[in-house]
Design a protein around this motif. Sequence first.
Motif, PDB file in Angstrom:
ATOM      1  N   LEU A  62      33.494 -37.936  16.275  1.00  0.00           N
ATOM      2  CA  LEU A  62      34.452 -36.817  15.281  1.00  0.00           C
ATOM      3  C   LEU A  62      34.228 -36.749  14.927  1.00  0.00           C
ATOM      4  N   VAL A  63      35.373 -35.733  13.974  1.00  0.00           N
ATOM      5  CA  VAL A  63      34.625 -34.875  12.347  1.00  0.00           C
ATOM      6  C   VAL A  63      35.976 -35.875  11.743  1.00  0.00           C
ATOM      7  N   SER A  64      35.750 -36.741  10.106  1.00  0.00           N
ATOM      8  CA  SER A  64      35.988 -36.854   9.328  1.00  0.00           C
ATOM      9  C   SER A  64      37.264 -34.857   8.777  1.00  0.00           C
ATOM     10  N   ARG A  65      38.118 -35.558   8.277  1.00  0.00           N
ATOM     11  CA  ARG A  65      38.607 -34.081   7.676  1.00  0.00           C
ATOM     12  C   ARG A  65      37.984 -33.707   6.358  1.00  0.00           C
ATOM     13  N   ASN A  66      37.659 -34.660   5.835  1.00  0.00           N
ATOM     14  CA  ASN A  66      36.625 -34.616   4.177  1.00  0.00           C
ATOM     15  C   ASN A  66      35.866 -34.774   4.952  1.00  0.00           C
ATOM     16  N   SER A  67      34.905 -33.314   6.149  1.00  0.00           N
ATOM     17  CA  SER A  67      34.379 -32.544   6.361  1.00  0.00           C
ATOM     18  C   SER A  67      34.480 -31.559   6.271  1.00  0.00           C
TER      19      SER A  67
END
Length: 466
Positions: free
Chosen positions: A329-334
């Motif tokens: 999953l990708v963190s939204r701060n990436s």
Amino acid sequence: MTEQKNIVVIGGGITGLSTAYYLQKQIKDQGLPYQVRVLEASNHLGGMIHTEQKDGFTIERGPDSLLARKKSVFRLIEEVGMEDHIVPVSTGKSYVLAKGKLNEIPHGSYMGIPTQVSPFLFSGLFSPLGKLRAAGDFVKKPSKPNGDQSLGNFFRYRLGDEVVENLIEPLLSGIYSGDIDQLSLMATFPNFYELEQKHGSIMKGLKQTVPKKKKSDKKPSVFRTLDTGLSSLVDAVHSKLDEGTVQLNTAVDHIEKKEEGYHLLLSSGEVEYADSVVITTPHYRVQRMLTQYDFMAPLGDMPATSVANVALAFDQSAIQKDIDGSGFLVSRNSDYRITACTWTHKKWPHTTPKGKALLRAYVGKPNDQEVVSLSDEEIEEIVLNDLNKTMNITKPPEFSVITRWRNSRAQYTVGHKERMEHIEQSLRDKLPGVYLAGASYHGLGVPDCIDQGEEAVQRVLQYLSS
Ligand code: FAD
């Protein structure tokens, strides 16, 4: 002789199909003089469940994972004789892409919340300060019981921003495709609120209530699927319905209450009569069917996120830096536009021919809805570009299957439960015998939809017998 009653189920997704199946089962068991019809707008059944078989690959355009602890879906699978096709997920490891690299989700976390101290302490996902802040959960007072609040508000208060942004947020928005600072705590995870109130700390509460997993538990099998693809469940349920139950290419545009029962105005111009109606379509469609009732207006205002699912089939040799696990999953701060990627050939090996690899990436989040409207070529380029930041893919995919699900992910924003209670109470008062069930209302996983279908069956039977 008792008069025949007509029950109409609007929508042939998993909610509508399970409703029709369990209705017919009860009707037969109890010898009731009722007839069930399913009206489906499109030319196929299953709604968001849609498996595509291509060149030996089994590609899920919609859901692929059934949460093992939610029993209604496995009960339905058994009912229709598909239990021999249940397969467990083949790897338990998954990752979060944060701070520019893949970090394994700490062992023992439950929806991102640590239940064991050491895997959390050694995780590269959080700074020492972030870990210290999360420990604040043990001492912070429970939030004041004053109705609903956002998931973000609740978890930021208990565990701090860093744990929320690097772990909880990617996990929860992965499930809801939403913004956790808007999503309702009480409509999504009321159990966390209850743990906080009861134990004074969610970590303490989880430690006492979640069974401890050993690191050696290799296959916890949190998720399962069917090796024949989830559309095979749809087909199996359909095959158990009485002949003529389902009518495809039949959209219901409007519902009118008559002195006796209801008139459903179909897009063909025809009218269908019903004594009782179960509406299983997305919320915004329901609002359009019942525009004359102001109490339905909140359904028109309820937001829904669009997402696209991008399946990419490769020769195995194209993936130079393959990773052990089911995906990330990708963190939204990436700095990524994809929100997640499943290494489908690892997670579900039966989906992929030997020597091949199947990746499934997602795009579309509340603050990036435009991506869903880009062309297939543009979406594929964005996905490959993002994947290459972690995976080193050296050859183009052999083929891709891109599926856009517009307004598919209903957003249970703060106050959702109270709004639904009001709508359902008004339905009981003003439109008795009309029920709502499905992903927009009380849970959007496949098992939640089946639960709602089963509940609707009980309500319809009770209503018709009263
Ligand atoms: P739908 O599947 O939306 O069915 C509603 C039906 O109503 C449709 O067939 C539609 O054509 C029909 N309809 C609409 N308007 C009308 C009308 N006016 N008249 C007649 N018919 C109408 N869940 C999980 O548990 N696990 C997962 O891994 C998972 N992954 C997902 C991945 C994606 C990309 C998506 C989009 C969803 C995922 N979900 C997952 C969620 C789950 O698939 C859905 O919530 C569930 O399938 C919804 O079922 P439903 O019957 O309520 O609604």
